[in-house]
Design a protein around this motif. Structure first.
Motif, mmCIF file in Angstrom:
data_model
loop_
_atom_site.group_PDB
_atom_site.id
_atom_site.type_symbol
_atom_site.label_atom_id
_atom_site.label_comp_id
_atom_site.label_asym_id
_atom_site.label_seq_id
_atom_site.Cartn_x
_atom_site.Cartn_y
_atom_site.Cartn_z
ATOM 1 N N GLY A 56 0.810 -1.212 0.000
ATOM 2 C CA GLY A 56 0.000 0.000 0.000
ATOM 3 C C GLY A 56 0.842 1.259 0.000
ATOM 4 O O GLY A 56 0.522 2.233 -0.678
ATOM 5 N N ILE A 57 1.941 1.245 0.753
ATOM 6 C CA ILE A 57 2.833 2.401 0.779
ATOM 7 C C ILE A 57 3.439 2.618 -0.597
ATOM 8 O O ILE A 57 3.549 3.748 -1.073
ATOM 9 N N PHE A 58 3.813 1.536 -1.266
ATOM 10 C CA PHE A 58 4.371 1.659 -2.610
ATOM 11 C C PHE A 58 3.349 2.246 -3.578
ATOM 12 O O PHE A 58 3.659 3.141 -4.366
ATOM 13 N N VAL A 59 2.122 1.767 -3.506
ATOM 14 C CA VAL A 59 1.063 2.270 -4.395
ATOM 15 C C VAL A 59 0.805 3.746 -4.117
ATOM 16 O O VAL A 59 0.742 4.564 -5.039
ATOM 17 N N MET A 60 0.686 4.116 -2.840
ATOM 18 C CA MET A 60 0.402 5.503 -2.496
ATOM 19 C C MET A 60 1.594 6.395 -2.808
ATOM 20 O O MET A 60 1.426 7.530 -3.238
ATOM 21 N N GLN A 61 2.803 5.880 -2.611
ATOM 22 C CA GLN A 61 3.993 6.659 -2.923
ATOM 23 C C GLN A 61 4.047 6.962 -4.404
ATOM 24 O O GLN A 61 4.367 8.068 -4.816
ATOM 25 N N TYR A 62 3.680 5.984 -5.218
ATOM 26 C CA TYR A 62 3.663 6.223 -6.664
ATOM 27 C C TYR A 62 2.604 7.256 -7.022
ATOM 28 O O TYR A 62 2.871 8.192 -7.772
ATOM 29 N N MET A 63 1.419 7.102 -6.456
ATOM 30 C CA MET A 63 0.325 7.999 -6.819
ATOM 31 C C MET A 63 0.543 9.408 -6.260
ATOM 32 O O MET A 63 0.345 10.389 -6.966
ATOM 33 N N VAL A 64 0.954 9.504 -5.001
ATOM 34 C CA VAL A 64 1.052 10.811 -4.357
ATOM 35 C C VAL A 64 2.365 11.507 -4.694
ATOM 36 O O VAL A 64 2.377 12.636 -5.187
ATOM 37 N N LEU A 65 3.483 10.839 -4.441
ATOM 38 C CA LEU A 65 4.766 11.519 -4.598
ATOM 39 C C LEU A 65 5.201 11.636 -6.047
ATOM 40 O O LEU A 65 5.636 12.693 -6.481
ATOM 41 N N GLU A 66 5.094 10.552 -6.793
ATOM 42 C CA GLU A 66 5.641 10.590 -8.142
ATOM 43 C C GLU A 66 4.710 11.257 -9.152
ATOM 44 O O GLU A 66 5.173 11.744 -10.171
ATOM 45 N N ALA A 69 3.117 15.217 -6.171
ATOM 46 C CA ALA A 69 4.078 16.074 -5.473
ATOM 47 C C ALA A 69 5.250 16.467 -6.357
ATOM 48 O O ALA A 69 5.822 17.544 -6.180
ATOM 49 N N LYS A 70 5.608 15.637 -7.320
ATOM 50 C CA LYS A 70 6.723 15.966 -8.208
ATOM 51 C C LYS A 70 6.417 17.222 -9.022
ATOM 52 O O LYS A 70 7.311 17.985 -9.345
ATOM 53 N N LYS A 71 5.140 17.438 -9.305
ATOM 54 C CA LYS A 71 4.749 18.631 -10.053
ATOM 55 C C LYS A 71 4.619 19.850 -9.150
ATOM 56 O O LYS A 71 4.751 20.977 -9.611
ATOM 57 N N ILE A 72 4.362 19.621 -7.871
ATOM 58 C CA ILE A 72 4.162 20.734 -6.938
ATOM 59 C C ILE A 72 5.484 21.172 -6.306
ATOM 60 O O ILE A 72 5.786 22.349 -6.230
ATOM 61 N N ALA A 96 14.356 14.176 4.480
ATOM 62 C CA ALA A 96 13.158 14.760 5.097
ATOM 63 C C ALA A 96 11.939 14.565 4.199
ATOM 64 O O ALA A 96 10.864 14.185 4.680
ATOM 65 N N ILE A 97 12.105 14.788 2.904
ATOM 66 C CA ILE A 97 10.991 14.590 1.968
ATOM 67 C C ILE A 97 10.587 13.120 1.947
ATOM 68 O O ILE A 97 9.396 12.792 1.920
ATOM 69 N N GLY A 98 11.564 12.228 1.996
ATOM 70 C CA GLY A 98 11.262 10.802 2.011
ATOM 71 C C GLY A 98 10.499 10.375 3.249
ATOM 72 O O GLY A 98 9.540 9.606 3.176
ATOM 73 N N CYS A 99 10.912 10.877 4.420
ATOM 74 C CA CYS A 99 10.222 10.528 5.665
ATOM 75 C C CYS A 99 8.805 11.092 5.691
ATOM 76 O O CYS A 99 7.866 10.412 6.121
ATOM 77 N N MET A 103 5.299 8.912 5.789
ATOM 78 C CA MET A 103 4.208 9.108 6.744
ATOM 79 C C MET A 103 2.889 9.393 6.030
ATOM 80 O O MET A 103 1.847 8.845 6.398
ATOM 81 N N ILE A 104 2.931 10.226 5.005
ATOM 82 C CA ILE A 104 1.714 10.528 4.251
ATOM 83 C C ILE A 104 1.167 9.262 3.604
ATOM 84 O O ILE A 104 -0.035 8.974 3.669
#
Length: 131
Positions: A56-66, A69-72, A96-99, A103-104
């Protein structure tokens, strides 16, 4: 090393696999020692709890961060260089961004896994239903 050069030189390929395996065994052994030494250590228990949600963290990390957030979040190179010790600052900022991203993603998985349909289609129905 490139994959082509590793395939041409089997000794280097074997050395790379040996380095990777020894690093993995050292990490596993070190964590095993820590777990045996500090049986009720809260950080280790928390890491184990987070480790149960890696898909789930991998899925959310792909959707949220990549994707979002990469655009923001854009960090200009000038800012990194002007902070002094750009390499160290960049690594601290990346950590810090990774941690924060972890958490997100973790809390997003906990929240989204409450829905049966989202749990089924996004996480493969691997998390228990929380009423």
């Amino acid at each position: 090393f490139s994959m082509v050069s590793l395939m041409k030189d089997p000794v280097s390929l074997f050395a790379q696999y040996l380095k990777g395996a020894s690093g993995s065994f050292m990490t596993i052994g070190g964590l095993f020692y820590l777990c045996q030494s500090y049986k009720a250590a809260a950080p280790l228990l928390m890491m184990g709890k987070v480790g149960q949600y890696t898909l789930g963290i991998f899925v959310m990390q792909y959707m949220v961060l990549e994707q979002v957030a990469k655009k923001i979040i854009v960090i200009p190179d000038m800012l990194i260089g002007s902070l002094g010790g750009g390499y160290i600052i960049y690594n601290i900022l990346s950590l810090a961004i990774g941690c924060i991203g972890l958490m997100i993603s973790y809390f997003s998985v906990l929240f989204l896994s409450r829905s049966r349909k989202v749990n089924l289609f996004l996480f493969g129905n691997q998390y228990k239903y929380i009423s």
